[in-house]
Scaffold this active site. Structure first.
Site, PDB file in Angstrom:
ATOM      1  N   LYS A   1      -1.578  -6.449  13.555  1.00 28.13           N
ATOM      2  CA  LYS A   1      -0.198  -6.246  13.118  1.00 28.13           C
ATOM      3  C   LYS A   1       0.457  -5.207  14.007  1.00 28.13           C
ATOM      4  O   LYS A   1      -0.068  -4.109  14.191  1.00 28.13           O
ATOM      5  CB  LYS A   1      -0.181  -5.765  11.669  1.00 28.13           C
TER       6      LYS A   1
ATOM      7  N   TYR B   1      -0.115   0.871  15.733  1.00 26.85           N
ATOM      8  CA  TYR B   1       1.220   1.402  16.036  1.00 26.85           C
ATOM      9  C   TYR B   1       1.150   2.482  17.115  1.00 26.85           C
ATOM     10  O   TYR B   1       0.322   3.397  17.009  1.00 26.85           O
ATOM     11  CB  TYR B   1       1.835   2.023  14.786  1.00 26.85           C
TER      12      TYR B   1
ATOM     13  N   ASP C   1       0.806  -1.212   0.000  1.00 26.13           N
ATOM     14  CA  ASP C   1       0.000   0.000   0.000  1.00 26.13           C
ATOM     15  C   ASP C   1       0.844   1.269   0.000  1.00 26.13           C
ATOM     16  O   ASP C   1       0.318   2.381   0.100  1.00 26.13           O
ATOM     17  CB  ASP C   1      -0.912   0.004   1.232  1.00 26.13           C
TER      18      ASP C   1
END
Length: 268
Positions: A178, A147, A27
């Protein structure tokens, strides 16, 4: 009652024998443009498929311009959130696609990116929650890219911050989460312990093949269920060979040393 649609699609995104995944995010074209390794989308998808990855991640343009028409099949995860590097607030990810449209485009799953600790965290969490509800309705697997990243974060790989990020993703409905690897198997095992959803490790900054193989082996020992690695794959000297040996570590238990030796023999 189980969501059979979601179960079937999840099986397309992983190795059915191991229950593990090797995913290659592609991406980057939205965030940073046509970087090395992704200039030709169709060729990049072909390369990743030939290497044996279970799935690729990309925006709407990936299936439009890089749809696989021969050789090995590969799963498709459509990324629903985006920002560009020239934005005054690049950490703010906004939704640019929908679950329903991803279904119409043939996707096997969708993904959403959240930066915890950023000023725009509330909006990103809201988007993740809304997408998770839609995914449950449509039977679509959801990968949350979580994140710790923003002005309130001093260290993006701090084990406690990564642990929080992983748990938030699971709590808000992700089927896979993730996160960044914390640097050692002991601290990452605590991240895995605190997250009920399967965890994939991000590739992070560009490493040598040998360093990446060690990271993969240690993450798997700590309980990760696979990888979601981009630049370290498609910008390697030989992406097909790199993927073959990375997959061997994830699915077959090959050691990092064995993988590095075989990679050097093949690539030089």
């Amino acid at each position: 009652m189980s969501n059979i649609g979601k179960e079937i699609r999840m099986e397309r995104l992983m190795d059915r024998n191991t229950g593990r995944m090797v995913v290659v995010p592609m991406d980057h074209g939205v965030t940073v443009g046509p970087i090395f390794g992704l200039v030709d989308i169709a060729q990049a998808v072909n390369t990743i498929a030939e290497g044996g990855a279970n799935a690729v991640i990309g925006h709407i343009g990936l299936p439009r311009w890089g749809h696989r028409k021969g050789g090995k099949d590969i799963g498709l995860i459509l990324h629903l959130s985006a920002s560009t590097m020239v934005s005054p607030r690049p950490n703010k990810k906004v939704l640019v696609n929908t679950v329903e449209n991803a279904l119409r485009m043939g996707a096997d799953g969708v993904s959403v990116h959240v930066n915890l600790g950023d000023d725009d965290e509330p909006a990103m969490l809201q988007a993740l929650g809304e997408v998770a509800v839609e995914c449950n309705y449509w039977g679509m697997p959801l990968l949350a890219m979580m994140y710790p990243r923003g002005r309130n974060i001093e260290n993006e790989t701090d084990p406690e911050m990564v642990r929080l990020a992983a748990r938030v993703g699971a709590e808000l409905g992700a089927d896979f989460v993730k996160v960044s690897y914390t640097g050692d198997p002991e601290s990452f095992a605590r991240v895995v312990e605190g997250c009920p959803a399967p965890i994939l490790i991000a590739g992070g900054s560009k490493l040598s093949a040998e360093e990446m193989f060690v990271t993969i082996e240690n993450a798997m020992k700590a309980g990760a269920k696979g990888l979601s690695v981009g630049r370290n794959v498609f910008q390697s000297k030989d992406p097909v060979a790199f993927l073959q040996y990375a997959c061997s570590i994830v699915h077959d238990g090959m050691t990092a040393q064995e993988a590095a030796e075989k990679y050097r023999e093949k690539v030089g």
